[in-house]
Design a protein around this motif. Structure first.
Motif, PDB file in Angstrom:
ATOM      1  N   ARG A  56       0.826  -1.190   0.000  1.00  0.00           N
ATOM      2  CA  ARG A  56       0.000   0.000   0.000  1.00  0.00           C
ATOM      3  C   ARG A  56       0.871   1.255   0.000  1.00  0.00           C
ATOM      4  NH1 ARG A  56      -3.728   0.487   5.122  1.00  0.00           N
ATOM      5  NH2 ARG A  56      -1.776   1.158   6.044  1.00  0.00           N
ATOM      6  N   ILE A  57       0.380   2.298  -0.659  1.00  0.00           N
ATOM      7  CA  ILE A  57       1.035   3.600  -0.648  1.00  0.00           C
ATOM      8  C   ILE A  57       0.267   4.491   0.319  1.00  0.00           C
ATOM      9  CG2 ILE A  57       1.627   5.644  -2.005  1.00  0.00           C
ATOM     10  CD1 ILE A  57       1.876   3.764  -4.434  1.00  0.00           C
ATOM     11  N   ASN A  58       0.968   4.961   1.347  1.00  0.00           N
ATOM     12  CA  ASN A  58       0.381   5.863   2.335  1.00  0.00           C
ATOM     13  C   ASN A  58       0.785   7.278   1.942  1.00  0.00           C
ATOM     14  OD1 ASN A  58      -0.550   3.807   4.458  1.00  0.00           O
ATOM     15  ND2 ASN A  58       1.549   3.217   4.020  1.00  0.00           N
ATOM     16  N   VAL A  59      -0.199   8.122   1.602  1.00  0.00           N
ATOM     17  CA  VAL A  59       0.072   9.455   1.070  1.00  0.00           C
ATOM     18  C   VAL A  59      -0.144  10.485   2.178  1.00  0.00           C
ATOM     19  CG1 VAL A  59      -0.406  11.073  -0.795  1.00  0.00           C
ATOM     20  CG2 VAL A  59      -0.815   8.620  -1.148  1.00  0.00           C
ATOM     21  N   ILE A  60       0.854  11.378   2.339  1.00  0.00           N
ATOM     22  CA  ILE A  60       0.805  12.359   3.422  1.00  0.00           C
ATOM     23  C   ILE A  60       1.149  13.756   2.905  1.00  0.00           C
ATOM     24  CG2 ILE A  60       3.235  12.069   4.147  1.00  0.00           C
ATOM     25  CD1 ILE A  60       2.134  12.026   7.093  1.00  0.00           C
ATOM     26  N   CYS A  61       0.530  14.759   3.510  1.00  0.00           N
ATOM     27  CA  CYS A  61       0.872  16.163   3.257  1.00  0.00           C
ATOM     28  C   CYS A  61       0.866  16.862   4.611  1.00  0.00           C
ATOM     29  CB  CYS A  61      -0.080  16.808   2.243  1.00  0.00           C
ATOM     30  SG  CYS A  61      -1.778  17.011   2.818  1.00  0.00           S
ATOM     31  N   ARG A  62       0.598  18.129   4.665  1.00  0.00           N
ATOM     32  CA  ARG A  62       0.609  18.853   5.945  1.00  0.00           C
ATOM     33  C   ARG A  62      -0.589  18.469   6.812  1.00  0.00           C
ATOM     34  NH1 ARG A  62      -1.455  23.800   7.929  1.00  0.00           N
ATOM     35  NH2 ARG A  62      -0.144  24.681   9.558  1.00  0.00           N
ATOM     36  N   SER A  63      -1.798  18.522   6.214  1.00  0.00           N
ATOM     37  CA  SER A  63      -2.991  18.273   7.014  1.00  0.00           C
ATOM     38  C   SER A  63      -3.954  17.252   6.422  1.00  0.00           C
ATOM     39  CB  SER A  63      -3.739  19.587   7.262  1.00  0.00           C
ATOM     40  OG  SER A  63      -4.148  20.141   6.027  1.00  0.00           O
ATOM     41  N   GLY A  64      -3.733  16.841   5.188  1.00  0.00           N
ATOM     42  CA  GLY A  64      -4.564  15.802   4.588  1.00  0.00           C
ATOM     43  C   GLY A  64      -5.296  16.171   3.322  1.00  0.00           C
ATOM     44  N   GLY A  65      -5.309  17.451   2.947  1.00  0.00           N
ATOM     45  CA  GLY A  65      -6.040  17.884   1.754  1.00  0.00           C
ATOM     46  C   GLY A  65      -5.370  17.517   0.448  1.00  0.00           C
ATOM     47  N   ARG A  66      -4.110  17.894   0.312  1.00  0.00           N
ATOM     48  CA  ARG A  66      -3.377  17.588  -0.929  1.00  0.00           C
ATOM     49  C   ARG A  66      -3.172  16.090  -1.081  1.00  0.00           C
ATOM     50  NH1 ARG A  66       1.514  21.553   0.200  1.00  0.00           N
ATOM     51  NH2 ARG A  66       0.817  21.026   2.298  1.00  0.00           N
TER      52      ARG A  66
END
Length: 109
Positions: A56-66
């Motif tokens: 699985r690819i876990n995608v992260i940004c600052r708060s979850g929007g992008r």
């Protein structure tokens, strides 16, 4: 939207950070792959080369929007991807390590 909580991630789970360069430089999760959302389409091949073929690819940004946008794109491509709820803000708040490229302590901007 497929989502995972920071606390449910294991240390060896694959993490894709889609924040911009200045955010990454301030601090990121060790071992994460960095492809800014603004460059994602052009650099998509880097993800397919680096990501585990059966994981699985876990995608992260600052708060979850992008990261939610990128997660939806990946899911539409048939890839097992999830959005990390709360992003790096929750990562840092949970006490997970945030580092700089030099390996020193970092912070989330």
């Amino acid at each position: 939207m497929p989502t995972v909580e920071v606390g449910d991630l294991k240390d060896d789970d694959f993490l894709l950070d889609v924040r911009e360069d200045d955010e990454w430089q301030a601090g990121h999760a060790a071992g994460a792959l960095h492809i800014p959302i603004s460059e994602f389409v052009a650099r998509y091949g880097e993800l397919t080369e680096a990501a585990p073929q059966d994981g699985r690819i876990n995608v992260i940004c600052r708060s979850g929007g992008r990261s939610a946008q990128v997660t939806m794109y990946l899911v539409q491509q048939g890839i097992d991807a999830v959005n990390v709820a709360g992003g790096m803000q929750h990562w840092e708040a949970a006490g997970r390590p945030v580092v700089t490229d030099a390996g020193g302590p970092g912070f989330v901007v």
